[in-house]
Design an enzyme around this catalytic site. Structure first.
Site, PDB file in Angstrom:
ATOM      1  N   GLU A 153      -7.146 -61.086   8.920  1.00 61.58           N
ATOM      2  CA  GLU A 153      -8.282 -60.536   8.006  1.00 61.58           C
ATOM      3  C   GLU A 153      -8.057 -61.014   6.710  1.00 61.58           C
ATOM      4  O   GLU A 153      -7.146 -61.103   5.982  1.00 61.58           O
ATOM      5  CB  GLU A 153      -8.409 -59.115   7.858  1.00 61.58           C
ATOM      6  CG  GLU A 153      -9.054 -58.378   9.327  1.00 61.58           C
ATOM      7  CD  GLU A 153      -9.480 -56.928   9.098  1.00 61.58           C
ATOM      8  OE1 GLU A 153      -9.675 -56.598   7.877  1.00 61.58           O
ATOM      9  OE2 GLU A 153      -9.856 -56.341  10.051  1.00 61.58           O
ATOM     10  N   ASP A 174     -10.106 -59.655   3.035  1.00 64.35           N
ATOM     11  CA  ASP A 174     -11.287 -58.244   2.843  1.00 64.35           C
ATOM     12  C   ASP A 174     -11.411 -57.997   1.571  1.00 64.35           C
ATOM     13  O   ASP A 174     -10.644 -58.093   0.713  1.00 64.35           O
ATOM     14  CB  ASP A 174     -10.316 -56.952   3.292  1.00 64.35           C
ATOM     15  CG  ASP A 174     -10.061 -56.870   4.860  1.00 64.35           C
ATOM     16  OD1 ASP A 174     -10.499 -57.793   5.755  1.00 64.35           O
ATOM     17  OD2 ASP A 174      -9.163 -56.311   5.131  1.00 64.35           O
ATOM     18  N   GLU A 195     -12.866 -54.742  -0.117  1.00 66.42           N
ATOM     19  CA  GLU A 195     -13.362 -53.337   0.355  1.00 66.42           C
ATOM     20  C   GLU A 195     -13.832 -52.659  -0.974  1.00 66.42           C
ATOM     21  O   GLU A 195     -12.992 -52.667  -1.797  1.00 66.42           O
ATOM     22  CB  GLU A 195     -12.371 -52.529   0.959  1.00 66.42           C
ATOM     23  CG  GLU A 195     -11.958 -53.004   2.432  1.00 66.42           C
ATOM     24  CD  GLU A 195     -10.862 -52.464   3.402  1.00 66.42           C
ATOM     25  OE1 GLU A 195     -10.971 -51.972   4.219  1.00 66.42           O
ATOM     26  OE2 GLU A 195      -9.939 -52.339   2.344  1.00 66.42           O
TER      27      GLU A 195
END
Length: 309
Positions: free
Chosen positions: A127, A129, A131
């Site tokens: 991943e 990311d 966020e």
């Protein structure tokens, strides 16, 4: 003011007011800082509409196409969160979207813009990311970046930042550059984090990934470690997305395309001088957590923390 003559209760009240004032002042200073001018990577690639490049991932009616399918709103309410994913799978590339976050009381809300291959590699996925973590005050959204490879969720490489703008008032660009040289997280074309691909970085994503965006309930961890859960009296929470850029090597689901692609070329191998300056500005002014400084979490720091570029 003779504070010494106040009762204990009055002193505590005054202290709490002073803390609130300090927080408000610090927030005003952060939002008043002018970002440096940097190379605008988002001007190098074509922009696409939602329906051209994406499919609904989950959420049913909570995925709402707008502007004739060129943009999309993702909603979170008591019934469900929502999300979308790219039609194609990519091995390296530049991925970007303009995002406007929900306003008001958003504690516990998580808006994610990320790359993953969890649907294919359920036990050893990768991943990259972004966020965005909600807060009890709309201007205090926190930006968290993270990477991991081969499912190493428990040893993620998180870094957290405040933003130099109110992300609920207008759209801002969040971008990921991923190639064999480095991963760069950018906000409005300003690098906030660079992850160098070297022998020390064992968590470097290496398998083809899809691009996702989601909004979901992170009450158990997102705001103050889960101390501020979602209040659904403020729902629905709406995150808006437009101006999508996906420029990369399209691969099948299991094998990377190892041909040399422009994103892997020398123009994208290193940060330019103005990008390095922007990176230094963002990290010195707005980063407040890095896993490389978390000695409580890591008794032995990950090896990449000890490597200087």
């Amino acid at each position: 003011m003779e504070v010494c003559n106040y009762s204990k209760q009055q002193k505590l009240w005054l202290l709490s007011k002073m803390v609130v004032c300090c927080v408000i002042c610090a927030e005003s200073v952060r939002h008043g800082l002018t970002p440096p001018s940097t190379t605008k990577l988002t001007e190098l690639f074509p922009r696409h509409g939602y329906e051209d490049k994406f499919l609904d991932f989950y959420g049913g009616k909570n995925v709402q196409k707008v502007n004739n399918g060129s943009a999309v709103n993702l909603l979170l309410d008591k019934s469900s969160g929502s999300g979308y994913r790219s039609k194609d799978v990519y091995y390296h590339g530049f991925f970007s979207a303009a995002i406007k976050l929900p306003s008001g009381f958003t504690a516990g809300v998580v808006v994610a813009f990320y790359m993953s291959n969890n649907q294919v590699f359920s036990k050893n996925h990768d991943e990259i990311d972004f966020e965005l973590l909600g807060h009890e005050k709309q201007k205090q959204w926190v930006l968290q970046t993270n990477i991991y490879a081969n499912g190493s969720v428990s040893t993620g490489r998180e870094e957290k930042f405040y933003l130099w703008f109110d992300p609920t008032e207008d759209f801002h660009q969040y971008s990921i550059l991923w190639n064999d040289h480095h991963i760069v997280f950018l906000v409005d074309n300003i690098p906030v984090r660079e992850v160098i691909h070297n022998e020390a970085m064992s968590a470097y994503p290496s398998k083809p990934m899809s691009l996702y965006s989601t909004i979901w309930d992170g009450s158990d961890w997102a705001t103050h470690g889960g101390n501020k859960p979602i209040n659904y009296n403020y729902a629905p929470f709406v995150a808006s997305f437009k101006e999508f850029e996906l420029e990369g090597s399209v691969s099948n689901r299991t094998q990377p395309d190892t041909r040399i692609y422009p994103i892997d070329g020398q123009p994208f191998a290193k940060l330019s001088q103005d990008q390095q300056s922007g990176l230094g500005w963002a990290r010195s002014q707005f980063m407040f957590y890095s896993y490389c400084n978390d000695s409580k979490r890591f008794h032995v720091m990950p090896p990449e923390c000890n490597v200087r570029r």
